[in-house]
Design a protein around this motif. Structure first.
Motif, PDB file in Angstrom:
ATOM      1  N   HIS A  72       1.216  -0.810  -0.326  1.00  0.00           N
ATOM      2  CA  HIS A  72       0.015  -0.323   0.233  1.00  0.00           C
ATOM      3  C   HIS A  72       0.741   1.315   0.069  1.00  0.00           C
ATOM      4  N   GLU A  73       2.564   1.653   0.321  1.00  0.00           N
ATOM      5  CA  GLU A  73       2.998   2.149  -0.191  1.00  0.00           C
ATOM      6  C   GLU A  73       3.069   3.604  -1.125  1.00  0.00           C
ATOM      7  N   PRO A  74       3.332   4.431  -1.169  1.00  0.00           N
ATOM      8  CA  PRO A  74       3.568   5.213  -2.134  1.00  0.00           C
ATOM      9  C   PRO A  74       4.259   4.417  -2.887  1.00  0.00           C
ATOM     10  N   GLY A  75       4.395   4.444  -4.736  1.00  0.00           N
ATOM     11  CA  GLY A  75       5.389   4.869  -5.727  1.00  0.00           C
ATOM     12  C   GLY A  75       5.176   2.819  -5.778  1.00  0.00           C
ATOM     13  N   GLN A  76       4.483   2.102  -4.868  1.00  0.00           N
ATOM     14  CA  GLN A  76       4.082   0.432  -4.902  1.00  0.00           C
ATOM     15  C   GLN A  76       3.188  -0.081  -5.692  1.00  0.00           C
ATOM     16  N   GLU A  77       2.169   0.654  -6.077  1.00  0.00           N
ATOM     17  CA  GLU A  77       1.245   0.723  -6.659  1.00  0.00           C
ATOM     18  C   GLU A  77       1.287  -0.709  -7.400  1.00  0.00           C
TER      19      GLU A  77
END
Length: 418
Positions: free
Chosen positions: A295-300
């Motif tokens: 869910h972290e930003p950049g890990q979509e």
């Protein structure tokens, strides 16, 4: 046509059907509860309370009346019986509002599963970092603050030496020898005529494990490398390149095990995975995943990347209940973990026949051993599927090593010896 048999409400209120009972024996169970079954080729349906208190639909076609034998009645008599019995049971249902409403419960099991997935697949969390919440928790975590203070005053090297002494004293009190003494004792017990006592025979390595960084979006209470958002130690691209060369030139290695910290948050993680897959199409690449990183930003697009490179995901989930997970891994981690598991399921991970392996890891919260792995796996699969619609391949149980953050936790509570 689907027909509900009279007196089912009374039967479900006082009986339990084991899911392992053969369908052929169901009519016998109905007989024992003074129930007579309708004849003909109808599909007999039953909602019963299972051992877990969940409604389960059992179906059996055309075999009901055959199993009843001499107890079959003419169709007209059965119709009259069902009418009388239904009137009686309606009165019972009025008095027992807590009984399962089998008349209106949807029989579309797949639809029920989709509703669970829709509820727990938290798309609102996509791209939202857990780091801020983790940092706030660390500010009020007594154990973490004590360790941080000791680190500032003593330094990492002195703290490691003190930890080793505490552990050694506990082992001495239990009569457990140090590793070198233990090996010598075992060598003496075996045939030593062809080898020196203090030499350990070496075998070809099959697993190449890389810890590529201590940076993590979580700060778990049991972490044996003390990862957190405050740690900045990360494997450089130069070191990663040397590791890949070693993998290429080591044909005995069949598994590349990548861990951290949260290894996916290292800028070189995807480079390592991509080149390793190109160099060694046969190798099993493992990602030791904490789940919330998805869910972290950049890990979509992380799930899709893992799928494209056939990465074997081994994920941490110390319990199938919210309280235990959040207690060990941090506030809000459970919801994010379940959502991440559903993301992996959507991509095919854990689904039979997909070839995409999704395994889970259990570890205890305190100074005790984990339950038997096979039995706990059954419980995990049952609860995760029923409660959240999550599926996976295998469960591994492990025991926490009494080192670093977990060692501090045990020492402050007098539990190192345990």
């Amino acid at each position: 046509k689907r027909y509900h048999i009279a007196a089912f409400a009374d039967f479900t209120a006082h009986s339990t059907i084991d899911q392992n009972i053969s369908p052929a024996s169901w009519p016998i169970l109905f007989q024992r509860n003074n129930m007579k079954m309708a004849s003909g080729g109808a599909l007999c349906s039953l909602f019963a309370l299972t051992r877990q208190g969940q409604r389960t639909l059992f179906t059996q076609q055309n075999k009901c009346t055959a199993a009843l034998g001499a107890n079959r009645r003419p169709a007209s008599t059965q119709t009259q019986l069902m009418s009388t019995s239904s009137s009686s049971e309606n009165k019972k249902i009025e008095k027992n509002r807590d009984l399962p409403d089998y008349g209106t419960t949807p029989i579309e099991v797949d639809q029920i599963r989709l509703e669970k997935i829709k509820k727990w697949r938290r798309k609102d969390l996509d791209g939202k970092s857990l780091i801020e919440d983790t940092m706030k928790e660390l500010e009020t975590d007594v154990d973490f603050q004590l360790t941080a203070k000791a680190l500032r005053e003593k330094g990492a090297q002195r703290m490691s030496l003190e930890e080793r002494k505490v552990r050694r004293r506990a082992l001495d009190a239990l009569g457990v020898p140090d590793f070198k003494t233990f090996v010598k004792q075992k060598m003496v017990e075996e045939d030593t005529s062809t080898r020196t006592v203090d030499v350990i025979s070496r075998k070809d390595p099959t697993v190449f494990q890389l810890n590529i960084g201590l940076y993590c979006n979580q700060a778990c209470s049991h972490c044996h490398v003390e990862s957190s958002p405050q740690r900045q130690e990360m494997m450089s691209v130069e070191t990663a390149t040397k590791c890949l060369e070693l993998l290429k030139n080591s044909p005995s290695v069949t598994t590349l095990d990548i861990t951290g910290g949260a290894p996916e948050l290292n800028d070189n993680f995807r480079l390592i995975v991509r080149l390793a897959r190109e160099m060694r199409p046969d190798v099993d690449i493992i990602d030791r995943c904490n789940l919330t990183v998805l869910h972290e930003p950049g890990q979509e697009d992380l799930v899709q990347f893992l799928k494209e490179h056939r990465v074997h995901v081994i994920a941490s989930l110390p319990c199938y209940g919210e309280k235990n997970v959040n207690q060990q891994r941090g506030k809000g981690v459970f919801d994010r973990s379940i959502s991440a598991l559903l993301m992996l399921n959507e991509a095919g991970y854990g689904v039979p026949g997909s070839g995409l392996e999704l395994d889970l890891v259990y570890n205890p919260l305190g100074a005790f051993l984990p339950p038997e792995q096979a039995k706990l796996e059954v419980a995990y699969k049952e609860r995760l599927d029923q409660d959240f619609g999550v599926v996976f391949n295998q469960l591994y149980t492990m025991t926490n090593m009494p080192v670093k953050r977990f060692a501090d936790f045990l020492h402050r509570r007098g539990g190192v010896k345990d």
